[in-house]
Structures are given as C-alpha cells and as structure tokens.
Write an enzyme that holds these catalytic residues in place. Structure first.
Site: not given
Ligand code: NAP
Ligand code: GDD
Length: 334
Positions: A123, A125, A147
C-alpha cells in the site's frame, strides 16, 4: 485452466479481481472467513462461477489445507484489516491480519508448493510521511499508522521470501483505488453516498475529518489488472500502481457535490471525531515502471471516478434491489 486463490474475495478488490480472472479463463478459488451472516454482496453476480472455500489468515492450517486441496498456480493475498482508523483502535488485531497473515500465507506456499506465484497487496500508506514526491518503488517508507506499519512488514516479508527461498513473490504498492464497491466508511464512498442521499432528500449533512489530505485516487477495476500482470512476468518485482495525479479530500467533495449542482458548503461539517492521531498528508505515485514493464496504465480519471461513484449510489438508492454491475458495465469504454 489455470487456478488462482484469492484471499479477501468478498472485499472491493477481491470482487474485481475474481471477475477479471474469470474473464481470462481462470478457475477462481475465493477464500472467505466464517461469519454468522453471509456477506457476498460484492460477488453475488459471479458467485456461481467461483469456488468459495473457508479459510482465515489467522489460521495457518486452513491456508495449508486450501493449497493442498486446490493446487493454485497463483495466490493473490488481498485479505487484510484495511481501514486505517481501525488500525489505531485495534493495532494488535491489525498486526495479526495484515502483517502476520502474510507470513502464514508465505509459509503455506513454502511448505506446500514453492513454485506458486504470490501477489501481496502492499500500500501507498507505507510511504506515510513522504520523503519524496512523487513516490516510486525506491522511495523509503515512513508509515504513519499501525496499518501502514503492518503493510511494511508484509512488504518486506514478501521480498525476503523471494530472496531466501526463490519464491515468485511480488508486492504491488497500490495507491488509493475506489469504486461503487468501496466500503462506505472510506472517504470517497462516504462522500458520494452522502451526495446521492442529499440529492434524494434523504440527508442534509455530511460530517468529515481532514479536508486537506491529498490522495492519488484511481479506479479499482484498473488496479486489479496490474496485480495479474505482475504475476505474468519472467521475474518477480515490485511495482507502484497509481494515476500520478493528486487531489485533496475537499476537491473530491467539490467535484461530487458540483456534479449534482449542490453547494458543498451548505452540507459539509468538519468533525474532529474523524481526525487521525497521525495523518498522511500527501500521496502521489509515479507508476512509470509499471507502464514500461507491464504496459499498465489507468483508464479512469479523477472526474470520471467521482461521477461513476455518484451515479452508482443514485442508482442503488433508487432501486436497492439492484446488485453491483460488472466492471464492464460500470466503465463500458475500458
Ligand atoms: P476490503 O474491501 O476491506 O477487503 C478486505 C478483505 O479481507 C475482505 O474480503 C475481508 O473479509 C478479508 N479479510 C479480513 N480479515 C481476514 C482474515 N483474517 N481472513 C480472511 N479474510 C479476511 O479491502 P480492499 O479495498 O479490497 O483492499 C484489498 C487489499 O489491498 C487489502 O489488503 C488492502 O489493505 C490493500 N490495499 C487497498 C488499497 C485501496 O485503496 N483499496 C490500496 C492499497 C492496498 P470480510 O468480507 O469477511 O470482512
Ligand atoms: N475514512 C475517512 N472518513 N477519511 C476521511 C474523512 C472521513 O470522514 N474525512 C477526511 N478523511 C481523510 C483521511 O484523514 C485520509 O487522509 C483521507 O481522507 C483518505 O482516507 P480513507 O478513504 O479512509 O483512505 P486511506 O487513504 O486512509 O486508506 C486507504 O488507502 C490506502 C492506500 O493509500 C485504504 O484503502 C487503505 O487500505 C489503503 O492501503
């Protein structure tokens, strides 16, 4: 027919990846953890084409048993506790899932079949308090949440198993990617859902935290293609996947409200409850290595992303019985 195991298949990315792999002729094994109620909403439209198996990243034996039974050639480790604020309130659990879970899966691969190709969902992050702009594969990490720290662990473990055991392991350093399937607590979907509710007269306020944070937001359907491409190369490497554009949360708000002819200042309230103990202020990625070596580039821009999410929320609120459309229906021009 190649076989792929996808952990986190019920999540946003897991559902798009499963759809993508099916379209390429894969047998898809989707790992789900046991829950008292089924949460297959995101994979309902492809559920009958996937083999669903129970397993948990907390349970080493379940991972070994799945690999022994299904013999996948590729494993995509997408499961994680992925919400940054929860990682502050549940840091130990986040470490168990998001960090040690990677060790358990890599150990299962090493024991059962070290020729399996492995994708780790790293990520942006991990860059946290960024030391370079834009961030690329060589930018040092400075995570700002439990995280982010857990993801750094998973990232380096993947590198370590590649170097120690010659496992084909890749880390995709993905910047934020969003879609109508995004969890509602993430800021993009929280905003687009609120805009749709306000437009329909169902709400009159949106409470947000830090509006100045900047993110490099792309479309999830594009990002899962990059995951697959990483596992099709001659040699495993790590790649940044990003659009190269950054926007503030406020810009996202302006775009989403403006799209529906609403004045955001009448509705948005800043609430310190949503501030984080430590913030990631600015993320913007340089995905030129992925462009050069994988031929990957994004197809949906910032405005297109905001609009497709608002449109989807309006549609779902108008007819809640509708399931999720496929990625091809969501963005037909891709
Ligand atoms: P998400 O929607 O939160 O999905 C997470 C998945 O992990 C869900 O299917 C959840 O199952 C499963 N899970 C959680 N704990 C588990 C466990 N102990 N054993 C088995 N399954 C488990 O996340 P996403 O946005 O699709 O992201 C996918 C991956 O990419 C994550 O690793 C996230 O950290 C990473 N990532 C995401 C982003 C982004 O912007 N979306 C960016 C960079 C990296 P349940 O449905 O049962 O909760
Ligand atoms: N969630 C949330 N809710 N975020 C807020 C809010 C609010 O009400 N208001 C402002 N924010 C700001 C957060 O402080 C952060 O700076 C930004 O919006 C994005 O927050 P999120 O959408 O929660 O995503 P994230 O950037 O913290 O994390 C996501 O992206 C990562 C990749 O950079 C997640 O998907 C992570 O799992 C992923 O790795």
């Amino acid at each position: 027919m190649p076989t792929a195991l996808v952990t986190g298949v019920t999540g946003q990315d897991g559902s798009y990846l499963a759809e993508f792999l099916l379209s390429r002729g894969y047998q898809v094994i989707g790992m789900v953890r046991r829950t008292s109620t089924i949460n297959f909403d995101r994979i309902r439209h492809i559920q009958d084409q996937i083999e669903i198996v129970q397993g948990d990243l907390l349970d080493q034996m379940s991972l070994i048993a799945i690999l022994q039974e299904y013999h996948p050639q590729e494993v995509y480790n997408l499961a994680a506790q992925s919400f940054v604020p929860t990682s502050f309130t549940q840091p130990v659990l986040t470490g168990e899932f998001t960090a040690l879970g990677v060790t358990r899966m890599l150990e299962a691969i090493r024991i059962v079949d070290p020729t399996i190709r492995f994708y780790q969902a790293s990520s942006s992050e991990m860059f946290g308090k960024v030391v370079e702009v834009p961030q690329r594969e060589t930018t040092p990490f400075y995570p700002r949440s439990p995280y982010g720290v857990a993801k750094v662990y998973g990232h380096w473990l993947t590198v370590n198993y590649r170097e120690s055991y010659n496992i084909y392991g890749c880390s995709g350093i993905l910047f934020n990617h969003e879609s109508p399937r995004r969890g509602l607590e993430f800021v993009t979907h929280k905003i687009t859902h609120a805009v749709a509710r306000i437009k329909m007269g169902l709400a009159d306020e949106l409470r947000l935290g830090n509006l100045q944070a900047q993110r490099d937001w792309g479309y999830a359907g594009d990002y899962v293609r990059a995951m697959w491409l990483m596992l099709q190369q001659d040699a495993p490497e790590d790649y940044v996947i990003a659009t190269g554009e950054t926007h503030s949360v406020q810009e996202f708000v302006e775009e989403a409200f403006g799209y529906q002819d609403l004045d955001w200042q009448e509705y948005v309230v800043q609430d310190p409850k949503f501030y984080r103990p430590a913030e990631v202020d600015l993320l913007v990625g340089d995905a030129s290595k992925a462009g050069r070596e994988l031929g990957w580039e994004p197809t949906v821009d910032f405005r297109g992303l905001v609009r497709l999410m608002v449109d989807a929320d309006l549609r779902t609120l108008q007819d809640p019985s509708q399931g999720y459309p496929s990625a091809a229906e969501e963005v037909p021009q891709r």
